[in-house]
Design an enzyme around this catalytic site. Sequence first.
Site, PDB file in Angstrom:
ATOM      1  N   ASP A  36       0.814  -1.219   0.000  1.00 41.28           N
ATOM      2  CA  ASP A  36       0.000   0.000   0.000  1.00 41.28           C
ATOM      3  C   ASP A  36       0.848   1.270   0.000  1.00 41.28           C
ATOM      4  OD1 ASP A  36       1.052  -0.093   2.530  1.00 41.28           O
ATOM      5  OD2 ASP A  36      -0.854   0.114   3.591  1.00 41.28           O
ATOM      6  N   ARG A  95      13.557  25.861   2.773  1.00 39.17           N
ATOM      7  CA  ARG A  95      13.094  27.152   2.251  1.00 39.17           C
ATOM      8  C   ARG A  95      11.829  27.631   2.955  1.00 39.17           C
ATOM      9  NH1 ARG A  95      13.463  25.723  -4.071  1.00 39.17           N
ATOM     10  NH2 ARG A  95      13.040  23.664  -3.199  1.00 39.17           N
ATOM     11  N   HIS A 129      19.611  26.357   3.575  1.00 41.21           N
ATOM     12  CA  HIS A 129      19.122  27.517   2.834  1.00 41.21           C
ATOM     13  C   HIS A 129      19.127  28.770   3.698  1.00 41.21           C
ATOM     14  CE1 HIS A 129      16.989  29.700  -0.243  1.00 41.21           C
ATOM     15  NE2 HIS A 129      16.044  30.022   0.613  1.00 41.21           N
ATOM     16  N   ASP A 169      21.352  36.759  -4.240  1.00 47.80           N
ATOM     17  CA  ASP A 169      20.437  37.514  -3.380  1.00 47.80           C
ATOM     18  C   ASP A 169      21.141  37.796  -2.057  1.00 47.80           C
ATOM     19  OD1 ASP A 169      20.221  35.144  -1.801  1.00 47.80           O
ATOM     20  OD2 ASP A 169      18.619  34.430  -3.114  1.00 47.80           O
ATOM     21  N   LYS A 192      17.180  40.869  -5.712  1.00 44.68           N
ATOM     22  CA  LYS A 192      16.101  39.980  -6.169  1.00 44.68           C
ATOM     23  C   LYS A 192      14.826  40.276  -5.411  1.00 44.68           C
ATOM     24  CE  LYS A 192      15.945  35.577  -4.928  1.00 44.68           C
ATOM     25  NZ  LYS A 192      16.284  34.141  -4.816  1.00 44.68           N
ATOM     26  N   ARG A 194      11.036  38.602  -4.709  1.00 45.21           N
ATOM     27  CA  ARG A 194      10.201  37.405  -4.859  1.00 45.21           C
ATOM     28  C   ARG A 194       8.728  37.807  -4.924  1.00 45.21           C
ATOM     29  NH1 ARG A 194      10.657  32.159  -4.733  1.00 45.21           N
ATOM     30  NH2 ARG A 194      12.895  32.265  -4.234  1.00 45.21           N
ATOM     31  N   GLY A 225      15.261  29.743 -12.848  1.00 45.95           N
ATOM     32  CA  GLY A 225      14.768  31.021 -13.345  1.00 45.95           C
ATOM     33  C   GLY A 225      15.553  32.201 -12.803  1.00 45.95           C
ATOM     34  N   THR A 226      15.882  32.153 -11.512  1.00 42.50           N
ATOM     35  CA  THR A 226      16.657  33.238 -10.904  1.00 42.50           C
ATOM     36  C   THR A 226      18.041  33.333 -11.542  1.00 42.50           C
ATOM     37  OG1 THR A 226      15.495  33.075  -8.790  1.00 42.50           O
ATOM     38  CG2 THR A 226      17.679  34.072  -8.757  1.00 42.50           C
TER      39      THR A 226
END
Length: 307
Positions: A36, A95, A129, A169, A192, A194, A225-226
């Site tokens: 399962d 994060r 992070h 950043d 940067k 967000r 992307g950054t």
Amino acid sequence: MQIRLFTGNAHPGLAQRIAEALGVPLGKALVDRFPDGEIRVRLLESVRGDDVYLIQPTCPPVNEHLMELLLLADAARRSSAGRINAVIPYFGYARQDKQTEGREPVSAKLVAGLLERVGVHRVIAIDLHAPQIQGFFDIPVDHLSAVRLFAPYLREKGYADNAVVVSPDAGRAEEARRLAERLGLPLAMLAKRRHGPKETSVTYVIGDVQGKRPLIIDDIVSTGGTIRRGVEALLQAGALPEVVVMATHPVLVGEARENLAHPAIREVVFTDTIPLKDGGYTVLSTAELLAQAIRHVHTNQSVSALI
């Protein structure tokens, strides 16, 4: 107490390399699934009184690998292990270290509490992070840095000539500063903003990058992307189209590979905290660094010399 190493399914290759660096065999453990989908764990060797190190990055699929780690720790605790050390090269949920809006959990703090609850005595991680995550634990956390891996590689390849270290950043500024000091280079930073969990923009470049090769250092590359937007901002500021991108944790989801294929990026360098299924990037091994940390912890030596 003797060193005992065990791993789940997250990154057995890294665990094996750490074991080889230490000259210690990798312990035998059963980590599979019931029909399962429930995770089944059993240590196949006695660990009574031993110094157990569970090597398990909580990389995608994050929830499964985190649950494997928790069950391994609980199994070691119930088997009377002397000390249980979680070696988490990549710490998932890092994060989510604060509330960005109301009525949100602080997930990184929750994960820290879970690890303590199952009996983990110490955590060894690489490039969290947010460094303040160490404060979420009431147990020791050895926070290692990949800068000591990136710096000699850049010097060996000649990338440090006429270069500038760039932080993507403000959060990575300290690691970028440490790399810049090791290489004797100037430092720049990207401003940067967000706009949500998946969308960021680079507004401007802080520092002089005119006519220099940018060395971008980050902790995580997720969609890339950054990085792509940062490269474009650096080019507009007059930087050379010879960008070197370094990141500790190659999460690489979505359009990451397309974004990292920007024509101005000369090389992308990762570490092996997360297994890469496809090639195309330079990968530096963290096995020796983690093996040294384990050896220092086991022998009660300082770990700060490795940071």
